[in-house]
Design an enzyme around this catalytic site. Structure first.
Site, PDB file in Angstrom:
ATOM      1  N   ASP A  35     -40.367  67.905 -89.858  1.00 39.96           N
ATOM      2  CA  ASP A  35     -40.084  69.095 -90.836  1.00 39.96           C
ATOM      3  C   ASP A  35     -41.166  68.827 -91.838  1.00 39.96           C
ATOM      4  OD1 ASP A  35     -38.756  66.946 -92.035  1.00 39.96           O
ATOM      5  OD2 ASP A  35     -37.652  68.140 -93.448  1.00 39.96           O
TER       6      ASP A  35
ATOM      7  N   GLU B  47     -36.322  65.700 -93.300  1.00 38.03           N
ATOM      8  CA  GLU B  47     -36.414  64.823 -94.139  1.00 38.03           C
ATOM      9  C   GLU B  47     -36.738  65.409 -95.669  1.00 38.03           C
ATOM     10  OE1 GLU B  47     -38.980  61.786 -96.435  1.00 38.03           O
ATOM     11  OE2 GLU B  47     -39.458  63.936 -95.640  1.00 38.03           O
ATOM     12  N   GLU B  48     -37.426  66.432 -95.838  1.00 35.73           N
ATOM     13  CA  GLU B  48     -37.709  67.167 -97.006  1.00 35.73           C
ATOM     14  C   GLU B  48     -36.382  67.624 -97.580  1.00 35.73           C
ATOM     15  OE1 GLU B  48     -40.668  66.405 -98.041  1.00 35.73           O
ATOM     16  OE2 GLU B  48     -42.095  66.257 -96.382  1.00 35.73           O
TER      17      GLU B  48
ATOM     18  N   HIS C  68     -47.326  68.478 -99.500  1.00 36.61           N
ATOM     19  CA  HIS C  68     -46.651  69.523-100.345  1.00 36.61           C
ATOM     20  C   HIS C  68     -47.597  70.568-101.035  1.00 36.61           C
ATOM     21  CE1 HIS C  68     -42.838  67.130-100.447  1.00 36.61           C
ATOM     22  NE2 HIS C  68     -43.323  66.908 -99.123  1.00 36.61           N
TER      23      HIS C  68
END
Length: 359
Positions: A79, A133-134, A336
Site C-alpha cells: 500500500d 501498513e500506512e 510520502h
C-alpha cells in the site's frame, strides 16, 4: 482474473526497475490494494511454480519447501499513502518518479523478481506482500496474518524492504504517545483574576520537555537516540474566556532496550504530577545482529548495520522472536513526498546483494 488484471499482467522476470514502474502504475492506496494483490498473486502462480502461494485479504504470501537449514522471510507492504498527482510513474534519466517508488514498491519489486528468478535458493524463502501498513496498526495486514496464518511468519531472519538507501538498518525505535491535560477555572478574561488559566499551567509541561536530556543507547554497535517531544497543543474556548483545559500531545521515541511498560513509566516520571493518558504505544525491536542469518546477510552486503530511527514492522517480527532488519533501495527521506523517487542503480544494487545472499 478480471480484464483489468489481464491487461496489467506483471512480468516478475523483467528488469526490477521496469517491475518497480509497473507496480507504481497500479494505484494501491491503503485499503485499496486488491487489484495489485491480484496481479502479484497471478504472476507468482504463473511465473514461480516452485512456490506455494496463498491469499489473505489483500495480502499475498508465497514460500518454498526445499528443506534448507534456514528460512529467510522477505516482507514488503504494497500500500501507499494517498496519491499526490504522481501516478503513473515517469522517468528522468536513471531516476524513476512516482507514488510508492521509495516506500516501498522498489523493495517489493526486488523481492518479487528474486522470488521468480531463484528457483533453488540457498535458504528456504517466504514472501509476504501485505496491506494497510500506512494506516492505523489495527488494520495492518501483518497483524491479520499473525492471527490467521501464524505458521507463515516463522523464519530465522526477516528482511523488511523499507527504504534504507541500501544500508542495513537494524531493529527500530519504539513509539509512545500520551496526552497531558492541565485544568483550571473558566472566567471572563476582563476579570481574569477570577479564573485559573489551564494554558499557563501547560508551561511547566513544555519546560520539562524542552529541558529533557535524551539517551544515546549503543546496542550491538547500533546507536539509538531517544527523543521526547510535544507534537500538538490545544486549548482555549474563545477570545474573551480564561480557558479551563489545555491538552498537550507528547511523543516519546525510545530505544529498543526499553520495554513498552518501561517507556510509559519513564514518561510518567518525567511528567510526574500531571494527568496522562496513553493514546498509542508500539514497542521497539532489538537489532538481532548476532543471529547467524543476520551475520551472513551483513557479510553479503559488505557493510555494517546502523540503528533504525523510527518504527517499522520489524517490531512485529522481533515480538515473535525472529531477528529482523530493514533493507531497501529507496531513500526514507523521500517517502510520502510529492517528488518521491528512486534511482535505478539503487534497485539493481539491492537486487544484486540479495541475490548474492540468497542464491
Amino acid at each position: 482474473m478480471t480484464s483489468q488484471t489481464t491487461d496489467r499482467a506483471l512480468d516478475l522476470t523483467a528488469d526490477p526497475v521496469d517491475l518497480t514502474a509497473a507496480l507504481v502504475d497500479v494505484p494501491s492506496v491503503s485499503g485499496d490494494e486488491a487489484v495489485l494483490a491480484g496481479l502479484l498473486e497471478a504472476a507468482l502462480r504463473e511465473q514461480a511454480p516452485h512456490l506455494e502461494v496463498v491469499r489473505s485479504g489483500a495480502a499475498v504470501l508465497a514460500r518454498t519447501h526445499l528443506g534448507r537449514e534456514q528460512r529467510v522471510l522477505l516482507a514488503g507492504h504494497i500500500d501507499t499513502v494517498p496519491i499526490a498527482d504522481n501516478v503513473p510513474s515517469r522517468r528522468d534519466g536513471s531516476v524513476l518518479y512516482g507514488c510508492g517508488t521509495s516506500d516501498m514498491k522498489a523493495g517489493d519489486a526486488v523481492f518479487a523478481h528474486l522470488a521468480a528468478t531463484l528457483p533453488e535458493p540457498r535458504h528456504d524463502l517466504t514472501l509476504v506482500f501485505y496491506d494497510c501498513e500506512e494506516v492505523e496498526a489495527a488494520r495492518n495486514g501483518l497483524g491479520r496474518i499473525e492471527r490467521e496464518l501464524p505458521e507463515w511468519l516463522r523464519a530465522d531472519l526477516a528482511i523488511l524492504g523499507e527504504p534504507t538507501d541500501g544500508e542495513v538498518e537494524a531493529g527500530c525505535q519504539g513509539t509512545l504517545r500520551v496526552v497531558v491535560r492541565t485544568t483550571g477555572r473558566r472566567a471572563h478574561s476582563a476579570r481574569s483574576w477570577l479564573g485559573d488559566n489551564a494554558i499557563h499551567h501547560a508551561g511547566e509541561v513544555l519546560g520539562r520537555l524542552a529541558g529533557y536530556a535524551p539517551r544515546d543507547v549503543d546496542i550491538d554497535g547500533c546507536v539509538y537516540r531517544e527523543g521526547l517531544q510535544a507534537v500538538r497543543i490545544s486549548g482555549g474556548v474563545a477570545g474573551n474566556v480564561v480557558p479551563d483545559e489545555c491538552v498537550v500531545t507528547v511523543n516519546f521515541r525510545f530505544a529498543p532496550d526499553r520495554t513498552a511498560e518501561a517507556a510509559v513509566a519513564h514518561v510518567e516520571e518525567v511528567l510526574h504530577g500531571f494527568d496522562l493518558a496513553v493514546t498509542d504505544l508500539s514497542p521497539g525491536a532489538l537489532p538481532g545482529l548476532t543471529a547467524p542469518a543476520a551475520q551472513q546477510f551483513l557479510t553479503a552486503t559488505g557493510t555494517s548495520a546502523r540503528a533504525k530511527y523510527g518504527w517499522t514492522d520489524v517490531s512485529r517480527f522481533a515480538a515473535l522472536g525472529i531477528p529482523a532488519i530493514n533493507y531497501g533501495p529507496g531513500n526514507p527521506n523521500l517517502a510520502h513526498t510529492r517528488e518521491e523517487h528512486v534511482d535505478a542503480a539503487a534497485i539493481i544494487r539491492c537486487t544484486d546483494v540479495l541475490r548474492r545472499f540468497l542464491g
